[in-house]
Design an enzyme around this catalytic site. Structure first.
Site, mmCIF file in Angstrom:
data_model
loop_
_atom_site.group_PDB
_atom_site.id
_atom_site.type_symbol
_atom_site.label_atom_id
_atom_site.label_comp_id
_atom_site.label_asym_id
_atom_site.label_seq_id
_atom_site.Cartn_x
_atom_site.Cartn_y
_atom_site.Cartn_z
ATOM 1 N N ARG A 129 6.205 4.608 7.913
ATOM 2 C CA ARG A 129 7.662 4.469 7.753
ATOM 3 C C ARG A 129 8.377 5.623 8.450
ATOM 4 N NH1 ARG A 129 9.378 4.189 1.863
ATOM 5 N NH2 ARG A 129 11.226 3.176 2.711
ATOM 6 N N ARG A 184 -19.043 13.971 -7.824
ATOM 7 C CA ARG A 184 -19.508 12.723 -8.436
ATOM 8 C C ARG A 184 -18.833 11.518 -7.776
ATOM 9 N NH1 ARG A 184 -18.914 11.156 -14.870
ATOM 10 N NH2 ARG A 184 -20.976 10.201 -15.072
ATOM 11 N N ARG A 204 -20.367 2.827 0.500
ATOM 12 C CA ARG A 204 -19.868 2.642 1.867
ATOM 13 C C ARG A 204 -20.862 3.033 2.950
ATOM 14 N NH1 ARG A 204 -15.726 -0.869 0.970
ATOM 15 N NH2 ARG A 204 -14.421 -0.108 -0.728
HETATM 16 C C1 LIG Z 1 -19.494 -4.101 0.565
HETATM 17 C C2 LIG Z 1 -18.181 -4.142 -0.169
HETATM 18 C C3 LIG Z 1 -17.392 -5.278 -0.127
HETATM 19 C C4 LIG Z 1 -16.160 -5.319 -0.798
HETATM 20 N N1 LIG Z 1 -15.391 -6.446 -0.734
HETATM 21 C C5 LIG Z 1 -14.214 -6.501 -1.393
HETATM 22 C C6 LIG Z 1 -13.377 -7.668 -1.348
HETATM 23 O O1 LIG Z 1 -13.694 -8.652 -0.708
HETATM 24 N N2 LIG Z 1 -12.212 -7.656 -2.013
HETATM 25 C C7 LIG Z 1 -11.812 -6.571 -2.756
HETATM 26 O O2 LIG Z 1 -10.753 -6.613 -3.381
HETATM 27 N N3 LIG Z 1 -12.577 -5.458 -2.821
HETATM 28 C C8 LIG Z 1 -13.745 -5.395 -2.170
HETATM 29 N N4 LIG Z 1 -14.509 -4.248 -2.221
HETATM 30 C C9 LIG Z 1 -14.000 -3.113 -2.994
HETATM 31 C C10 LIG Z 1 -14.657 -3.040 -4.387
HETATM 32 O O3 LIG Z 1 -14.308 -4.157 -5.166
HETATM 33 C C11 LIG Z 1 -14.187 -1.787 -5.125
HETATM 34 O O4 LIG Z 1 -12.793 -1.832 -5.316
HETATM 35 C C12 LIG Z 1 -14.502 -0.500 -4.375
HETATM 36 O O5 LIG Z 1 -15.833 -0.520 -3.908
HETATM 37 C C13 LIG Z 1 -14.311 0.690 -5.276
HETATM 38 O O6 LIG Z 1 -15.341 0.662 -6.228
HETATM 39 P P1 LIG Z 1 -15.180 1.253 -7.678
HETATM 40 O O7 LIG Z 1 -14.071 0.584 -8.415
HETATM 41 O O8 LIG Z 1 -16.542 1.220 -8.303
HETATM 42 O O9 LIG Z 1 -14.816 2.765 -7.299
HETATM 43 P P2 LIG Z 1 -13.908 3.872 -8.016
HETATM 44 O O10 LIG Z 1 -12.507 3.434 -8.137
HETATM 45 O O11 LIG Z 1 -14.141 5.100 -7.205
HETATM 46 O O12 LIG Z 1 -14.500 4.027 -9.411
HETATM 47 C C14 LIG Z 1 -15.757 4.632 -9.641
HETATM 48 C C15 LIG Z 1 -16.305 4.143 -10.950
HETATM 49 O O13 LIG Z 1 -15.468 4.606 -12.018
HETATM 50 C C16 LIG Z 1 -15.368 3.598 -13.015
HETATM 51 N N5 LIG Z 1 -13.967 3.139 -13.088
HETATM 52 C C17 LIG Z 1 -12.987 3.371 -12.163
HETATM 53 N N6 LIG Z 1 -11.827 2.839 -12.567
HETATM 54 C C18 LIG Z 1 -12.066 2.251 -13.746
HETATM 55 C C19 LIG Z 1 -11.273 1.515 -14.625
HETATM 56 N N7 LIG Z 1 -9.977 1.281 -14.393
HETATM 57 N N8 LIG Z 1 -11.836 1.041 -15.745
HETATM 58 C C20 LIG Z 1 -13.137 1.263 -16.026
HETATM 59 N N9 LIG Z 1 -13.978 1.958 -15.211
HETATM 60 C C21 LIG Z 1 -13.443 2.443 -14.084
HETATM 61 C C22 LIG Z 1 -16.293 2.456 -12.603
HETATM 62 O O14 LIG Z 1 -17.566 2.688 -13.149
HETATM 63 C C23 LIG Z 1 -16.339 2.622 -11.101
HETATM 64 O O15 LIG Z 1 -17.476 2.056 -10.499
HETATM 65 C C24 LIG Z 1 -15.721 -4.188 -1.557
HETATM 66 C C25 LIG Z 1 -16.529 -3.053 -1.601
HETATM 67 C C26 LIG Z 1 -17.740 -2.999 -0.918
HETATM 68 C C27 LIG Z 1 -18.578 -1.730 -0.969
#
Ligand SMILES: Cc1cc2nc3c(=O)[nH]c(=O)nc-3n(C[C@H](O)[C@H](O)[C@H](O)COP(=O)(O)OP(=O)(O)OC[C@H]3O[C@@H](n4cnc5c(N)ncnc54)[C@H](O)[C@@H]3O)c2cc1C
Length: 251
Positions: free
Chosen positions: A109, A192, A201
């Site tokens: 922006r 962590r 990733r």
């Molecule tokens: C190969 C691949 C394909 C993907 N494809 C898609 C897709 O098609 N569409 C899409 O929308 N996304 C997609 N994603 C993104 C995926 O759904 C996750 O949003 C992203 O990998 C972040 O993961 P996370 O939530 O575990 O990570 P972080 O947000 O870093 O969280 C880390 C961990 O903390 C805990 N945590 C975090 N927030 C909360 C919460 N609010 N409540 C409870 N526990 C929590 C969980 O244990 C989580 O695993 C993809 C990811 C990968 C790696």
């Protein structure tokens, strides 16, 4: 012609600075960094084991922490990086990592993208014909952006504040810029959180550009603090590109 990136540029901006308290001295063993010692210190407070009964080095201590899944002590150590030469589509995926992360990203922006750089998708790079076709589209889009900004500046002529007028024009015109537009982002995360992000990733299932960036980040963080990241093993994936797998899943 715009500048084209073929690799991300990772710069480590900040690391922990541990001020060990005199009244709770730890019997440190072995080589380590402030970030690793901070996590060990935090872990040892839990059991008041500063005298280090097992005579473990900091990195052995952290290995055991990861093995036991006591990853919460890793949350004390934050590392900040500047990521450049990455695309908006990469950062769109990156910012899905929430827990323990902080982000500050270049604003389309405010910033003029008339001379923005672009990131060549790894799948396109190296094939001359494909890359030429891709570049032609990208450069067309950038020309469309420049023309749109100009016309929107006229349309918003009634806005007296020029800075605000430019922002209004740019925020609308950016809609025609491709996902490949280069961006810059400052990312802070604790050890962590970095581990969770890198596990997802740097895997073979990840999209190629973010996987390549994860590999670059992993190398920077492994060199910086082996105690947190040494269990990531770098290998050649089936697609003959680098990937990494981890010994301790989601500590
Ligand atoms: C190969 C691949 C394909 C993907 N494809 C898609 C897709 O098609 N569409 C899409 O929308 N996304 C997609 N994603 C993104 C995926 O759904 C996750 O949003 C992203 O990998 C972040 O993961 P996370 O939530 O575990 O990570 P972080 O947000 O870093 O969280 C880390 C961990 O903390 C805990 N945590 C975090 N927030 C909360 C919460 N609010 N409540 C409870 N526990 C929590 C969980 O244990 C989580 O695993 C993809 C990811 C990968 C790696």
């Amino acid at each position: 012609m715009p500048h084209y990136y073929y690799e991300p540029v990772v710069t480590l901006l900040a690391r922990p600075n541990f001020a060990a308290p005199d009244h709770l001295p730890v019997q440190w063993v072995g080589e380590s960094t402030d970030g690793e010692r901070l996590a060990e210190f935090a872990g040892r407070v839990c059991y008041m084991s500063q005298h280090n009964p097992a005579k473990r080095s900091t990195r052995e201590y952290l290995e055991n922490i990861k093995k036991q899944g006591h990853g919460s002590v890793l949350e004390h150590s934050n590392y900040t990086v500047l990521l450049e030469g990455v695309s908006r589509s990469l950062t769109h995926e990156l910012v899905r990592h929430r827990a323990g992360f902080a982000y500050s990203q270049l604003s389309q922006r405010y910033v003029d993208e008339s001379e923005a750089s672009f990131v060549v998708p790894p799948a396109v790079a190296g094939d001359e014909a494909l890359e030429a076709a891709w570049r032609a589209q990208v450069e067309d889009a950038q020309r469309a952006y420049v023309a749109l900004v100009e016309r929107l500046m006229e349309r918003y002529g009634w806005v007296a504040d020029r800075v605000h007028r430019r922002k209004m024009a740019r925020e609308a015109a950016r809609a025609v810029l491709p996902n490949a537009t280069e961006t810059k982002i400052v990312v802070t995360a604790n050890a962590r959180a970095w581990r969770t992000m890198l596990e997802l990733r740097a895997s073979e299932g990840a999209e190629l550009e973010i996987r390549r960036a994860a590999m670059a980040l992993l190398r920077v963080l492994q060199a910086e603090a082996p105690g947190f990241f040494s269990d990531f093993e770098i290998y050649q994936g089936e697609d003959r590109r680098e990937a990494a797998r981890v010994v301790y899943h989601k500590v």
